[in-house]
Design an enzyme around this catalytic site. Structure first.
Site, mmCIF file in Angstrom:
data_model
loop_
_atom_site.group_PDB
_atom_site.id
_atom_site.type_symbol
_atom_site.label_atom_id
_atom_site.label_comp_id
_atom_site.label_asym_id
_atom_site.label_seq_id
_atom_site.Cartn_x
_atom_site.Cartn_y
_atom_site.Cartn_z
ATOM 1 N N LYS A 106 0.258 -1.497 0.575
ATOM 2 C CA LYS A 106 0.190 0.402 -0.175
ATOM 3 C C LYS A 106 0.563 1.088 -0.183
ATOM 4 C CE LYS A 106 -1.791 2.540 2.490
ATOM 5 N NZ LYS A 106 -1.889 4.170 1.874
ATOM 6 N N GLU A 112 9.373 1.655 11.548
ATOM 7 C CA GLU A 112 10.159 2.068 10.921
ATOM 8 C C GLU A 112 9.913 3.904 11.067
ATOM 9 O OE1 GLU A 112 13.136 4.837 9.796
ATOM 10 O OE2 GLU A 112 12.176 4.720 8.330
ATOM 11 N N CYS A 163 13.309 10.747 7.147
ATOM 12 C CA CYS A 163 12.735 10.177 9.128
ATOM 13 C C CYS A 163 14.894 10.332 9.832
ATOM 14 C CB CYS A 163 13.147 8.589 8.973
ATOM 15 S SG CYS A 163 13.617 8.108 8.041
ATOM 16 N N GLU A 193 8.884 15.390 15.606
ATOM 17 C CA GLU A 193 9.106 15.366 14.383
ATOM 18 C C GLU A 193 9.056 16.786 13.799
ATOM 19 O OE1 GLU A 193 10.674 12.038 11.606
ATOM 20 O OE2 GLU A 193 8.358 12.668 12.158
#
Length: 494
Positions: free
Chosen positions: A191, A267, A302, A397
């Protein structure tokens, strides 16, 4: 590498036929409900194509196709050498279509075509090729038992793997996951993010042409709260591998726990620190690398070096070099091969990054470089200095080209600041002191430590985080651990 010119990419874009359908059991098909979602070019904010919107019924269909192919043995029972041959053909086809795939990722994400062509597509090719080459070189074990016993330890594919990948490196991260999952004999339901599904959708036709049996790779574009949730809750999915935000990762773990307790590999997010000591061997290199660590790919990475910790005694000298390096990152049309900085992914994300910049100023940080003076979704390098550990801009973040800077006076303080994050993705250490480098590498609570460098590596080394940055590893032979089961066979010989 030849990057062509802007006119070439514009002409190629005008001739592209954008596949927008689901790929299930070897065929492209519309979503059963006949619904779509809009795929937008973040650079122009214009519609690229309406993409078929997979929902629960379509997810079920894809999982059934994957399960059927797995149980039939058409892929799972083939030899490693046979799987290798198909994966190598698959990699070659991705490489053959590199311009088309690079352009799809640039149109879909806004990343510079230079980077799509130089980094993303070659990385995707290498991932598929590397796992294809590796799979027939992984052996089982014979346990050191008594002489009247033979104990074999073997690996088996886990079954049906769901892979949910983000929009920042759409094709590259998809290939990291499907490469290792397919090599170990699994069937996959992929996906892609609804913000950047086009290159992943294209993979379906290339995989089929390479000889991958129908149903072994299924691709279902759709919304996370619909298709992604349905995959995570599905009782016939054996394993889910996800790259994306920590918040979404947490929900996927909950869905897995409330369904069939499928294994989930996350992750997640990061807030990684570059730590620059006064004995840094090359201040110009450090400054240039630290700028790229946060401004490359618009900071939508990331592993981005979103925090900079610099020893107070060299702060002024370092910042003089850093400002020169940051000046090279000028937002431009991503179809221009000279561009090294494109737009953020969409209006909502741009607004979120702007809110964080405003919040940082309200919290007391000093805004010394403001990149908001650009049209549309574009944003340039932004720096907030004099930050403190309790500020939200230090702890959360942002996922944009926003760097927060603090100073330290000694190694112990630097280590404390670096480890104070809830994330544990990576860290950079800039020092000429080998003993210090090793001490910090052991004590930093992160998945990757870069010494006098940042964001380096290749397929031979694992990539992943600690703490709320997730579990498991992409890349390297260690990725096989996620997608295989260990089995013990105990034979009594008398």
């Amino acid at each position: 590498m030849e990057y062509k010119d802007k006119a070439y990419w514009q002409e190629l874009a005008s001739t592209l036929t954008l596949e927008h359908r689901l790929f299930i059991a070897g065929k492209y098909q519309k979503a059963q409900a006949g619904e779509y979602f809009s795929c937008i070019n973040p650079a122009t904010e214009q519609l690229l194509v309406e993409v078929s919107r997979a929902q629960e019924t379509d997810v079920n269909k894809a999982v059934i196709a994957a399960r059927s192919s797995f149980e039939s043995g058409v892929w799972s029972d083939t030899s490693p050498a046979e799987r290798k041959a198909v994966l190598l053909r698959f990699a070659a086809l991705i490489e053959k279509h590199q311009h088309e795939l690079a352009l799809l990722d640039t149109l879909n994400t806004g990343k510079p075509i230079r980077h799509s062509l130089r980094d993303d597509i070659p990385g995707a090719v290498q991932a598929i090729r590397w796992y294809g080459e590796a799979v027939d070189k992984v052996y089982g074990e014979v346990a050191p038992t008594a002489s009247n016993v033979l104990a074999l330890i073997t690996r088996e594919p886990v079954g049906v793997v769901a892979a949910i990948v983000p929009w920042n490196f759409p094709l590259l991260l998809a290939c990291w996951k499907i490469g290792s999952a397919l090599a170990t004999g699994n069937s996959v339901v992929l996906k892609p993010s609804e913000k950047a599904p086009l290159s992943a959708i294209r993979l379906g036709a290339l995989a089929k042409k390479a000889g991958l049996p129908d149903g072994v790779l299924n691709i279902i574009p759709g919304l996370g709260l619909e298709a992604g949730k349905a995959l995570a809750l599905h009782h016939d999915v054996d394993c889910l591998s996800f790259t994306g935000s920590t918040g979404v990762g947490r929900r996927l773990l909950e869905y897995a726990g409330s369904s069939n307790m499928k294994r989930v590999w996350i992750e997640g997010g990061g807030k990684s620190a570059n730590i620059v000591f006064a004995d840094c061997p090359d201040l110009t290199k450090a400054a240039t690398t630290c700028a790229a660590a946060i401004f490359y790919n618009q900071g939508e990475v990331c592993i981005a070096g979103a925090r900079l910790l610099v020893e107070a005694s060299i702060k002024d000298a370092f910042m003089a070099e850093f400002r020169k390096a940051a000046a090279a990152f000028v937002p431009m049309d991503p179809l221009d091969p000279q561009s090294i900085m494109g737009p953020l992914i969409d209006q909502n994300h741009h607004a979120s990054v702007c809110r964080y910049i405003n919040l940082g100023v309200e919290e007391g940080a000093k805004l010394t470089l403001d990149g908001r003076d650009h049209p549309g979704n574009f944003m340039g390098p932004t720096v907030l200095e004099q930050v403190t550990p309790n500020m939200r801009i230090v702890n959360e973040e942002i996922f944009g080209p926003v760097l927060v800077i603090a100073t330290f006076s000694n190694e112990q303080e630097a280590l404390h600041l670096a480890n104070s994050s809830k994330y544990g993705q990576s860290a950079g250490v800039w020092t000429a002191n080998l003993q210090r480098a090793h001490r910090l590498a052991r004590k930093l609570k992160v998945g990757s430590v870069f010494i006098n460098s940042y964001n380096e590596g290749d397929m031979t080394v694992p990539l992943g985080g600690m703490k709320k940055s997730g579990n498991g590893r992409d890349q390297s032979l260690h990725a096989f651990d996620k997608f295989s089961e260990l089995k013990t066979t105990w034979l009594a010989l008398d």
